[in-house]
Design an enzyme around this catalytic site. Sequence first.
Site, mmCIF file in Angstrom:
data_model
loop_
_atom_site.group_PDB
_atom_site.id
_atom_site.type_symbol
_atom_site.label_atom_id
_atom_site.label_comp_id
_atom_site.label_asym_id
_atom_site.label_seq_id
_atom_site.Cartn_x
_atom_site.Cartn_y
_atom_site.Cartn_z
ATOM 1 N N GLU A 130 0.839 -1.217 0.000
ATOM 2 C CA GLU A 130 0.000 0.000 0.000
ATOM 3 C C GLU A 130 0.869 1.261 0.000
ATOM 4 O O GLU A 130 0.553 2.248 -0.666
ATOM 5 C CB GLU A 130 -0.925 0.030 1.229
ATOM 6 C CG GLU A 130 -1.935 -1.101 1.300
ATOM 7 C CD GLU A 130 -3.072 -0.992 0.286
ATOM 8 O OE1 GLU A 130 -3.096 -0.032 -0.502
ATOM 9 O OE2 GLU A 130 -3.927 -1.902 0.283
ATOM 10 N N ARG A 134 0.479 3.729 -3.206
ATOM 11 C CA ARG A 134 -0.207 5.003 -2.926
ATOM 12 C C ARG A 134 0.791 6.134 -2.710
ATOM 13 O O ARG A 134 0.640 7.223 -3.266
ATOM 14 C CB ARG A 134 -1.093 4.879 -1.681
ATOM 15 C CG ARG A 134 -2.190 3.851 -1.861
ATOM 16 C CD ARG A 134 -3.172 3.876 -0.722
ATOM 17 N NE ARG A 134 -3.933 2.633 -0.681
ATOM 18 C CZ ARG A 134 -5.216 2.541 -0.391
ATOM 19 N NH1 ARG A 134 -5.905 3.606 -0.090
ATOM 20 N NH2 ARG A 134 -5.835 1.381 -0.376
ATOM 21 N N ASP A 263 -5.489 -9.802 -8.271
ATOM 22 C CA ASP A 263 -5.737 -8.768 -9.295
ATOM 23 C C ASP A 263 -4.514 -8.087 -9.908
ATOM 24 O O ASP A 263 -4.172 -8.287 -11.080
ATOM 25 C CB ASP A 263 -6.719 -7.708 -8.750
ATOM 26 C CG ASP A 263 -6.316 -7.126 -7.378
ATOM 27 O OD1 ASP A 263 -5.312 -7.561 -6.814
ATOM 28 O OD2 ASP A 263 -7.028 -6.227 -6.895
ATOM 29 N N GLU A 414 -12.286 0.619 -10.041
ATOM 30 C CA GLU A 414 -11.932 -0.270 -11.165
ATOM 31 C C GLU A 414 -12.847 -0.119 -12.378
ATOM 32 O O GLU A 414 -12.375 -0.140 -13.523
ATOM 33 C CB GLU A 414 -11.899 -1.737 -10.708
ATOM 34 C CG GLU A 414 -10.760 -2.078 -9.754
ATOM 35 C CD GLU A 414 -10.960 -1.579 -8.325
ATOM 36 O OE1 GLU A 414 -12.119 -1.258 -7.966
ATOM 37 O OE2 GLU A 414 -9.978 -1.502 -7.564
#
Length: 521
Positions: A130, A134, A263, A414
């Site tokens: 993360e 980010r 994903d 998404e």
Amino acid sequence: MVKRRTVKYFLRRILALFVLCVPIYYLYTTVQRPPGYTKLKGSTRRKALIKKTFIESWTDYETYGWGKDEYYPIIKRGRNYLRKGMGWMIIDSLDTMMIMGLDEQVLRAREWVNNSLTWNQDDEEVSVFETTIRILGGLLSSYHLSQDKLYLDRAVDLADRLLAAYNTSTGLPRSNVNLGTRKSRKRTREYFVSTAESGTVQMELRYLSYLTGDPKYWITADKTMEVLLGDATWSHTGLVPITVNLITGAYVGRNIRLGSHGDSYYEYLLKQDLQLFSSGTVYRKAFDLSVDGIIEYLLNYTTPNHFAYIAELPGGLEHAQLPKMDHLVCFLPGTLMWGATNGTSLEAARTSKNWGTRQERDVKLAQELMRTCYEMYNMTATGLAPEIVFFDVDQTKNEIYSKRRDQHNLMRPETVESLFILYRITRDEIYREWGWNIFVSFLRYSRLPGRDAFTCLDSVESKKVKDQRDKTESFWFAETLKYLYLLFEDDFSILPLTNYTFNTEAHPFPNIENNMDLYTV
Ligand code: DMJ
């Protein structure tokens, strides 16, 4: 004895009160529609309203949660992951403000990064994945868009601390690291890490090497990919389980899916190649193999409306499909379309010498999956998608349905991300219409009553205020509103998909040459 007339009088009063109270109760408990927005036509006006929404939602955060890593708009408070905060909201949102031309907001954010941000905090560990996508991603794209050295300096300092997590026997990163001490705490099952998390750091590391001329980040990225692509047990289908052992480098278990923990591993197979100007790297070959595997093992269709979906294989390749799809899987239509065309318009791509049946197949699948992802919104009471849907295989339920526990909506990006990519590449207006409908639903049901603040929902089947959840995710600013804004951008020379690759958190990096002649697996 009470007189009959008195009784009648009171009954009438009670009835009048009831008639008055019902609409008041309805108005108070149901999220209200903003008037007129649905009718707003024209890309410029729609883009302006998306920008206005960003400003309002951001101002609410600036007012009540400034500097905090998490934000709860209902109680008007925030929370930090590290004592002094790590710029989670501010840095993740910074490049969206730059793209939208919000100079004052950018200035305030820059001041915070300059005066309040420090990585020298050892109170807690942070997630390597993360923090990379980010924060490192946000700093790098902000540096590219502004050429302000402050962001690059902060990125280098952060990356050097994150690198401590890669000090393992395989070179795969541990899930968490303490940025202050540059160490990770011992945990049970600490050797089992998420495939998506290990496979979604490479674009950021390579771009940092490109910018600094220091090869260590690039070499770190290459090492992780050697391991992830190296387990021969799985190499024939391109599909891998969602967990990997970071000591042995072998995949763990049999659970295969493109939703959570799977994903962005697949997304980055393609994007690592796009980032290097689609130069036919080993990652592209791995991506192509994975798409073949997805089509052979995971793809399915509903009856009678022929909605395409990507099922899961919890028991592995030899076992039955689970007809379940996370909203997260909706990155796939965009990724397939981008991979088929390398970011040029579909019309131009079809005339190129590399065009063939594979590309045509992937375009068709991208369009089919896009329709399903939109239907996940279109089918609900609020017009917003649940976190997870199921597909009816025995024709006893709705073709696409959700279970109560999966009906929350986190304002995820998404679907609008894929709509943006499909629109840019096909120029088909339907994708803008679908994107607009989704945006209007956010305006109607994710906005707090009487406030210009936006929040998650507990159930997409409820229009009640009480079913709003108290959280504004940073990807609402970093991704969802950015992709919606770019969907209505008429000037395709802004962030062209042939020259830029967006990281998984929607931070755009310009494509790069391998300027250090480094080995790329
Ligand atoms: C984002 O943080 C990234 O897009 C990630 O790859 C997956 N999930 C969230 C948004 O849904």
